[in-house]
Write an enzyme that holds these catalytic residues in place. Structure first.
Site, PDB file in Angstrom:
ATOM      1  N   ASP A  17      -6.922  32.722  71.368  1.00  0.00           N
ATOM      2  CA  ASP A  17      -7.260  33.681  70.317  1.00  0.00           C
ATOM      3  C   ASP A  17      -6.152  34.724  70.248  1.00  0.00           C
ATOM      4  OD1 ASP A  17      -8.564  35.116  68.398  1.00  0.00           O
ATOM      5  OD2 ASP A  17     -10.267  35.713  69.638  1.00  0.00           O
ATOM      6  N   ASP A  19      -5.908  32.281  63.420  1.00  0.00           N
ATOM      7  CA  ASP A  19      -5.559  32.953  64.666  1.00  0.00           C
ATOM      8  C   ASP A  19      -6.285  32.442  65.896  1.00  0.00           C
ATOM      9  OD1 ASP A  19      -8.022  33.915  63.883  1.00  0.00           O
ATOM     10  OD2 ASP A  19      -7.616  35.983  64.452  1.00  0.00           O
ATOM     11  N   GLU A  20      -7.006  31.341  65.807  1.00  0.00           N
ATOM     12  CA  GLU A  20      -7.666  30.821  67.003  1.00  0.00           C
ATOM     13  C   GLU A  20      -7.853  29.317  66.911  1.00  0.00           C
ATOM     14  OE1 GLU A  20     -11.811  31.828  67.667  1.00  0.00           O
ATOM     15  OE2 GLU A  20     -11.985  32.563  65.607  1.00  0.00           O
TER      16      GLU A  20
END
Length: 358
Positions: free
Chosen positions: A8, A102-103
């Site tokens: 993350d 983003d993860e």
């Protein structure tokens, strides 16, 4: 037993802006709209110290942190960096399941480096991300997706947490229920009203009780508090929808103005569909009233909506049919779902976040 990593990125959008503009480093920063109707898409850790969070209104963010700096989003840049990070993941395993820009989950049980330690892989990936992008990431390592996801939040920012099989149950029993992935604010309040504050409290409830109070989600809660999660990391995550929405600086009550705005949103959605050649069969209209009540109305068809004029007509018809239910709006949205392509790498695409118009 699987070896799962959840990566993350730390305050991803805001961190990219601080990386690219040295004047913003160390300052409280928000990506999004700074006006009363704007919404924070990402807040730097300097801003989070004041209580600023994503999805918060720009007006509230300014009240909490008067010196906060707002910058407009640059999704093309964020997407480019995200692909750069994904290429790093693919150096270790093809079993990469992106959840958003983003993860992502990685299954490194068998990996391209023939490394036996998932922890060492996670540490190496984090170092490479920082070296190659100038950004930091946090990681969670465990034997299933649920635990890896929770673990990645424990030592944020720029940290790592490992949950082994031996410590998983004790860890979950001590964990506050609002920290469980899949337990939102409303559900957490309901659990609190039932005397359920920790995983240990949750574990005392039978599966039948949890199903009675929470429906099908009760079965999920019953399993995860016992560290049971058999979901595989899926590199071919099904894309569910393509959508666009817009928050207005002032409430809109004129149906013609609403239709003009919906036309713009429909055009944005159609451009994306045409570019990816991925068309949907269900059209959904979203309206948010000034008191923040959300109304969604949908219409499904036997075949894909491929023509822009047809999409616009459908959206306008939905508005005509349901405008009396929301005669004044602060937000409008258009979403296409039931997409024809099933093997995509993201769960959904939101073309525009709730940023106010300039």
């Amino acid at each position: 037993m699987r070896k799962i990593i959840h990566i993350d990125m730390d305050a991803f959008f805001a961190s990219v802006e601080q990386r690219d503009n040295p004047d913003l480093r160390g300052r409280p920063l928000a990506v999004g709209g700074g006006g009363p109707r704007g919404v924070v898409a990402s807040a730097s850790y300097e801003a989070r110290k004041y209580g600023v969070r994503s999805a918060m209104s720009g007006g509230m963010a300014r009240r909490l942190c008067p010196e906060i700096v707002f910058v407009r989003s640059r999704f093309d840049v964020y997407r480019s960096v995200s692909y750069q990070i994904r290429d790093i993941f693919l150096d270790y395993t093809d079993l990469v399941e992106p959840l958003s820009l983003d993860e992502a989950y990685l299954d490194v049980t068998e990996n391209k480096k023939n490394m036996t330690s998932a922890t060492l892989i996670a540490q190496e990936i984090r170092k490479r991300i920082e070296a190659e992008t100038g950004l930091t990431a946090s990681a969670g390592v465990s034997f299933n997706k649920f635990l890896a996801k929770i673990a990645s939040d424990i030592n944020k920012p720029n940290g790592i947490k490992v949950i082994t099989p031996e410590e998983a149950i004790a860890f979950l029993e001590q964990l506050a229920v609002e920290k469980f992935h899949g337990v939102g604010k409303v559900t957490a309040r309901k659990m609190h009203n039932m005397g359920i504050y920790t995983g240990g409290d949750l574990k005392q409830r039978s599966e039948a009780d949890l199903v009675r109070f929470f429906g099908k989600a009760g079965r999920y809660y019953y399993r995860i508090v016992r560290a049971e999660d058999n979901r595989e990391v899926n590199p071919h995550r099904i894309r569910k929808s393509i959508g666009a929405e817009r928050t207005f600086n002032e409430d809109v009550s004129d149906p013609e103005i609403m239709k003009n705005k919906l036309t713009d949103l429909a055009e944005g959605v159609h451009r994306y569909m045409d570019k990816t050649q991925n068309f949907g069969r269900t059209v959904t209209l979203k309206l948010k009233s000034p008191d923040f009540k959300i109304l969604t109305r949908s219409r499904s068809f036997a075949s894909e909506i491929r023509n822009l004029d047809e999409l616009i007509r459908i959206v306008h018809d939905l508005l005509d049919q349901h405008i009396e239910e929301a005669p004044i709006v602060r937000l409008l949205g258009v979403t296409l779902s039931n997409l024809e392509k099933e093997n995509e790498t993201e769960g959904g695409v939101q073309l525009e976040l709730e940023f106010p118009e300039e």
